[in-house]
Design an enzyme around this catalytic site. Structure first.
Site, short mmCIF file in Angstrom:
data_model
loop_
_atom_site.label_atom_id
_atom_site.label_comp_id
_atom_site.label_asym_id
_atom_site.label_seq_id
_atom_site.Cartn_x
_atom_site.Cartn_y
_atom_site.Cartn_z
N TRP A 155 -59.15 23.47 57.94
CA TRP A 155 -59.27 24.30 59.08
C TRP A 155 -58.21 25.31 59.52
CZ3 TRP A 155 -54.91 23.28 61.93
CH2 TRP A 155 -54.39 22.12 61.75
N ASN A 156 -57.15 25.59 58.91
CA ASN A 156 -55.95 25.90 59.40
C ASN A 156 -55.83 27.53 59.19
OD1 ASN A 156 -55.27 25.41 56.79
ND2 ASN A 156 -52.92 25.45 57.49
N LYS A 179 -67.77 24.55 51.28
CA LYS A 179 -67.61 23.35 52.20
C LYS A 179 -66.61 23.57 53.23
CE LYS A 179 -65.99 19.70 53.01
NZ LYS A 179 -65.76 19.98 54.64
N PRO A 180 -66.63 24.13 54.45
CA PRO A 180 -65.40 24.50 55.47
C PRO A 180 -65.12 23.13 56.15
CG PRO A 180 -67.59 25.14 56.74
CD PRO A 180 -68.01 24.73 54.95
N SER A 233 -54.92 18.61 52.53
CA SER A 233 -53.81 17.74 52.40
C SER A 233 -53.67 17.25 50.95
CB SER A 233 -54.10 16.57 53.16
OG SER A 233 -55.30 16.07 52.76
N GLU A 254 -54.45 23.57 46.26
CA GLU A 254 -53.53 24.01 46.98
C GLU A 254 -53.29 23.14 48.37
OE1 GLU A 254 -52.04 27.11 46.92
OE2 GLU A 254 -53.33 28.01 45.17
N LEU A 255 -52.20 22.30 48.03
CA LEU A 255 -51.86 21.01 48.74
C LEU A 255 -50.86 21.15 50.04
CD1 LEU A 255 -52.49 18.53 45.85
CD2 LEU A 255 -54.24 19.59 47.40
N CYS A 288 -49.25 25.70 55.92
CA CYS A 288 -48.73 24.76 54.85
C CYS A 288 -47.53 25.57 54.39
CB CYS A 288 -49.83 25.09 53.66
SG CYS A 288 -50.15 26.60 53.39
N GLU A 389 -45.48 16.22 56.63
CA GLU A 389 -45.75 17.77 56.99
C GLU A 389 -45.53 17.39 58.66
OE1 GLU A 389 -48.94 18.94 55.09
OE2 GLU A 389 -48.15 21.02 55.16
#
Ligand code: NAD
Length: 487
Positions: A155-156, A179-180, A233, A254-255, A288, A389
């Site tokens: 979402w970010n 898929k958003p 995440s 991409e975490l 991130c 985080e």
């Protein structure tokens, strides 16, 4: 599912058609600045995901056989439309995600750049002719698209992340199902409108909203999906990697971040403080690559704390669409509660609150999920926010003495996405930069993203790169052709 008759009803985009979920359910996405509904979103599940994969699989033979030059023309057309609609799109991003308009504009620019750059870069996806040790044979390679790809978006960065995946995938000749995240589904479905207007062949790109695990499960189990590209995440990444193992699917992950920022006493303090504040409060700390651990050499720790706190107190916080707003809300109240928990833990363990440290007070903030820009100094290494985080507007300052100690602290977490060094001593910058265990290092610079540059992490921050030539490789296979030549 919540129903809200007042909000516009959005539609998923499958096989070139806008449609509702097979089950007929919807949910409401909310503006985090004022609690108002943004749109009603179809709550799709595995049935919708399967239809989208059918469409993407049917479209693949046609799309992959177009020349890269023709595919590039399609992508330039999408970029033209996005450029024309950027004002409207920026407002949608701000109303659903919360970030200020100028940040939404930045996301759109990166999206447009990605479409144009990858459209052209895929035209240079060359193979090679390999010098052959065997007489009478020739060895050559060609680059083929991977196939149908499933993309899962956080979402970010709800717009930028779509194009960071879709632009290289489509340019390479892959087809895609996206898929958003639930919270920012409307942004994605408005982007689907842009693709619809660009009139790509049906099924080349599909958008399915709704139940994450059900849609994700189709990506994991349907043999036709050859690759999964995920941003989100580390926890969810681990679940997807496990699932992908059963079908040996290619993955890009991409975490989570947890970036260290190291401020040495020999930095240009004015410029460094401006940069650190901009990095920390970008998207209300929900980035991130955001500054999670700010290590400050002890001789300047107090001054940095005081000046950052002055900056934090002066920031205009509010609805991102209002003029002059520097920071918007967090994505939802759960995020606010998590920040409260982490700040409470750090303070109990000895950190000092120099600015903020609580929710925003006042009528303007009552209906939104706002947390004040916060500065904590003397944060102990044992605070939970050192290892987790924060994903909120909290600048956590830790004092250090020596270069060696700074490097050890910076590397002392299992994550490795980005790191930042501030010093005017270039020998030190290079020495430290080379030792940091991250995929990206900013040296007196916080802006890391460009369509041309590889973005991604090491350790538990992920596998693979987005952006640059490396980002195109993620969507290509190398095929060897061995050819017998007579005579
Ligand atoms: P998240 O993992 O909760 O969700 C990300 C996406 O995964 C969402 O679309 C969600 O619906 C989906 N999802 C969740 N469970 C799933 C499942 N079982 N199967 C399939 N899909 C599933 O992460 P988030 O809270 O949306 O995003 C914030 C995280 O993303 C942070 O950790 C941040 O660091 C990371 N992030 C990383 C990068 C990067 O480039 N490395 C960029 C942006 C964000």
């Amino acid at each position: 599912m919540t129903q809200d008759a007042g909000a516009p009803l959005a539609a998923m985009f499958i096989n070139g058609q806008f449609q509702q979920a097979q089950g007929g359910e919807t949910f409401v996405s909310i503006n985090p600045a004022n609690g108002q509904p943004v749109a009603r979103i179809p709550f799709g599940d595995d049935r919708d995901a399967r239809l989208a994969v059918d469409a993407a699989a049917d479209a693949f033979p046609v799309w992959s056989r177009l020349s890269a030059a023709v595919r590039a023309r399609h992508l330039h057309r999408v970029a033209d439309i996005l450029e024309r609609r950027r004002g409207e799109m920026a407002l949608v991003i701000t109303s659903e995600e919360g970030k200020p308009l100028h940040e939404a504009q930045g996301e759109l620019q990166l999206s447009i750049d990605s479409l144009r750059w990858y459209g052209e870069e895929a035209r240079r996806a060359y193979g090679s002719w390999i010098p052959d040790p065997v007489p009478g044979r020739r060895l050559l390679t060609q680059r083929d698209p991977v196939g149908v790809c499933g993309a899962i978006i956080p979402w970010n960065v709800p717009c930028g992340m779509i194009f960071r995946k879709a632009a290289p995938a489509l340019a390479a000749g892959c087809t895609m199902v996206l898929k958003p995240a639930e919270a920012t589904s409307y942004v994605a479905l408005k982007i689907a409108e842009v693709f619809a207007e660009a009139d790509l062949p049906a099924g080349v790109i599909n958008f399915v909203t709704g139940k994450a695990s059900a849609i994700g499960n189709v990506f994991l189990t349907d043999e036709r999906v050859r690759k999964i590209s995920f941003t989100g995440s580390t926890e969810t990444g681990r679940v997807l990697l496990r699932g992908a193992a059963d079908h040996i699917k290619r993955t890009s992950m991409e975490l989570g971040g947890n970036a260290p920022v190291i401020l040495f006493e020999d930095c240009d303090l004015d410029a460094s403080l401006r940069a650190v504040a901009a990095l920390k409060f970008l998207n209300a700390g929900q980035a991130c690559i955001g500054a999670n651990r700010i290590y400050v050499q002890s001789s300047i720790h107090d001054e940095v704390g005081r000046r950052l706190a002055d900056h934090a107190r002066q920031m205009k916080v509010g609805e991102g669409s209002l003029p002059g707003v520097a920071m918007g809300p967090l994505v939802d109240m759960k995020a606010v509660e998590k920040v409260e928990e982490l700040v409470g833990d750090a303070v109990r363990k000895g950190a000092s609150v120099r600015a903020g440290g609580s929710r925003m007070q006042g009528e303007a903030y009552e209906k939104g999920s706002f947390y004040a820009p916060t500065v904590l100094t003397e944060v102990p290494r044992t605070a939970r926010m050192h290892d987790e985080e924060i994903f909120g507007p909290v600048a956590a300052l830790y004092a250090f003495e020596t270069e060696e100690q700074a490097v050890e602290l910076a590397n002392d977490v299992p994550y490795g996405l980005s790191a930042y060094i501030f010093t005017e001593n270039m020998d030190r910058a290079i020495r430290v930069g080379e030792r940091l265990e991250t995929g990206m290092v900013g040296i007196n610079e916080i802006r890391l993203g460009a369509a041309e540059a590889p973005f991604g992490g090491v350790k538990m921050s992920g596998i693979g790169r987005e952006g640059g030539r490396e980002g195109l490789d993620e969507y290509l296979e190398t095929k060897l052709l061995a050819i017998r030549v007579k005579g």
